[in-house]
Write an enzyme that holds these catalytic residues in place. Structure first.
Site, short mmCIF file in Angstrom:
data_model
loop_
_atom_site.label_atom_id
_atom_site.label_comp_id
_atom_site.label_asym_id
_atom_site.label_seq_id
_atom_site.Cartn_x
_atom_site.Cartn_y
_atom_site.Cartn_z
N ASP A 54 -1.88 5.69 -20.20
CA ASP A 54 -0.43 5.61 -19.69
C ASP A 54 -0.07 6.77 -18.97
OD1 ASP A 54 2.17 5.40 -19.79
OD2 ASP A 54 2.53 5.08 -22.05
N TRP A 107 4.37 7.10 -28.12
CA TRP A 107 4.13 5.95 -26.95
C TRP A 107 2.61 5.60 -27.32
CZ3 TRP A 107 8.33 4.40 -25.32
CH2 TRP A 107 9.23 5.29 -24.96
N LYS A 163 10.12 7.98 -14.50
CA LYS A 163 9.97 9.20 -14.59
C LYS A 163 9.60 10.01 -13.47
CE LYS A 163 10.10 7.91 -19.11
NZ LYS A 163 9.08 7.28 -19.88
C1 LIG Z 1 8.89 6.18 -20.86
C2 LIG Z 1 7.55 5.94 -21.32
C3 LIG Z 1 7.06 4.55 -21.86
C4 LIG Z 1 8.15 3.58 -21.78
O1 LIG Z 1 8.34 2.97 -20.55
P1 LIG Z 1 9.14 1.68 -20.38
O2 LIG Z 1 9.20 1.60 -18.85
O3 LIG Z 1 10.59 1.87 -20.95
O4 LIG Z 1 8.44 0.58 -21.06
C5 LIG Z 1 5.73 4.51 -22.08
N1 LIG Z 1 5.08 5.45 -21.86
C6 LIG Z 1 5.53 6.70 -21.55
C7 LIG Z 1 4.31 7.94 -21.76
C8 LIG Z 1 6.75 7.23 -21.29
O5 LIG Z 1 7.23 8.19 -21.08
#
Ligand SMILES: *Cc1c(COP(=O)(O)O)cnc(C)c1O
Length: 362
Positions: free
Chosen positions: A173, A104, A197
């Site tokens: 993030d 990521w 998540k």
């Molecule tokens: C799943 C995830 C993403 C991607 O998320 P999307 O909503 O599919 O764009 C980005 N960063 C982390 C840490 C993730 O776990």
């Protein structure tokens, strides 16, 4: 288990609290006496306004946000943030720091570079296959922000404490660990998290942004790609992802009222992760893939002695009512994602299954 449901260890979209699913079902046909479901009404109705006001109030209360922080809901997932962040905060002259802890972060770095922004990767754990969180990092004091990924969902690593970047705002993030525990937001200029998540369904991304960050954003960006649009209109510039925002509201209500708050949640999460890591460490059969000091409390990644056993493990687990245990397709192995909604009961069932499987095959 409720209604023949499995113990769900999916990485994302992931399990939601059962009482939340029940409440969605119970109020679906006639939401709050409106005679409509939440997905059939105007986003400018009083009913939806109450939902978005309540979810923001809850987020503010849970993270103790003061007035300088704004809570926004955007679409495009966490991945859209990878491009919006450099677009909004970097110009031709200035520079940002990035820490690369895996997939990521790598994608976030890529999106800044595509736009020819000046960024510096100040630390990376690529040398050891992203199995740890870098330490003793030299940050640039003139950076506009420093970007980190708080939890690497794929490799199962997590920052146990956040780095000290002095006056440089942190951007994180937090898609896979937001609300897993309380943390001090003061050093963050921006936090973002895709909902699917740890707090809701796919389709909505929460952004928490500080006033001074909003002030840096130039006017000349596309309307839908600048944070000021969403801040000025309280996320209602256009139609927001109404259903997703509503589910986040219910998940946070569950967190506050059923779990008993974020401190309690942290205790439960530590217990769940502790149980699994102990099972792994005490066996000569399972092997954790993350360095112990960088282990994630949300995604527990491990290997078995060989790939055939891993296939059998995942298959037998499904037969025993335990789903989602295969590792990310890019790394293989096994992974148990144990976000807030995953119960201690589910983790105990997994630990029992792991014991039995080891006994049979170890
Ligand atoms: C799943 C995830 C993403 C991607 O998320 P999307 O909503 O599919 O764009 C980005 N960063 C982390 C840490 C993730 O776990």
């Amino acid at each position: 288990m409720e209604r023949n449901r499995i113990y769900n260890f999916n990485a994302g979209p992931a399990a939601l609290p059962f009482p939340v699913l029940e409440e969605i079902q119970d109020s679906f046909f006639n939401f709050a006496g409106s005679g409509m479901s939440i997905i059939e009404m105007s986003h400018r109705s009083k009913w939806f306004q109450d939902v978005i006001d309540d979810v923001i109030t809850r987020i503010r209360r849970i993270l103790k946000l003061d007035e300088k922080f704004h809570v926004l809901f955007l679409q495009g997932g966490a991945s859209m943030q990878f491009c919006m962040i450099p677009m909004n905060f970097l110009n031709r002259e200035n520079l940002a720091d990035y820490v690369n802890t895996g997939t990521w972060s790598t994608k976030a770095i890529k999106e800044a570079r595509i736009q020819h922004k000046r960024i510096k990767v100040v630390a990376s754990s690529e040398d050891k296959n992203f199995s740890y969180i870098p330490d003793k990092i030299q940050f640039n004091s003139d950076a506009v922000y420093c970007h980190i990924t708080s939890n690497n969902t794929i490799k199962g690593t997590q920052w146990s404490s956040f780095p000290d970047t002095k006056d440089v705002p942190l951007i994180a993030d937090m898609s896979s660990d937001i609300f897993w525990r309380f943390f001090d937001v003061e050093k963050f200029g921006l936090i973002y998290a895709g909902a699917q998540k740890n707090m809701g369904p796919a389709g909505v991304c929460m952004v928490i942004i500080r006033d001074d960050m909003l002030e840096r954003i130039p006017d000349h960006l596309p309307t839908m790609l600048k944070y000021t649009t969403f801040a000025e209109k309280n996320s209602l510039y256009n139609t927001p992802p109404c259903f997703g925002i509503y589910v986040i509201q219910l998940v946070l209500k569950w967190l506050e009222e059923t779990v008993g708050g974020i401190k309690k949640m942290e205790g439960i999460n530590r217990k769940k992760a502790g149980l699994l890591y102990r099972t792994i460490d005490e066996s000569g059969f399972y092997k954790g893939t993350a360095m112990p000091e960088s282990r994630s409390m949300m995604n527990i990644t491990f290997r078995l002695p060989n790939e055939d056993l891993e296939v059998a493990f995942v298959k037998n687990a499904v037969e025993s009512g335990l789903g989602g245990l295969q590792g990310h397709r890019s790394v293989g192995g096994c992974r148990a994602s144990i976000y807030n909604p995953t119960s201690l009961e589910a983790v105990s069932a997994l630990v029992d299954f792991m014991g039995a499987f080891e006994q049979k095959h170890g």
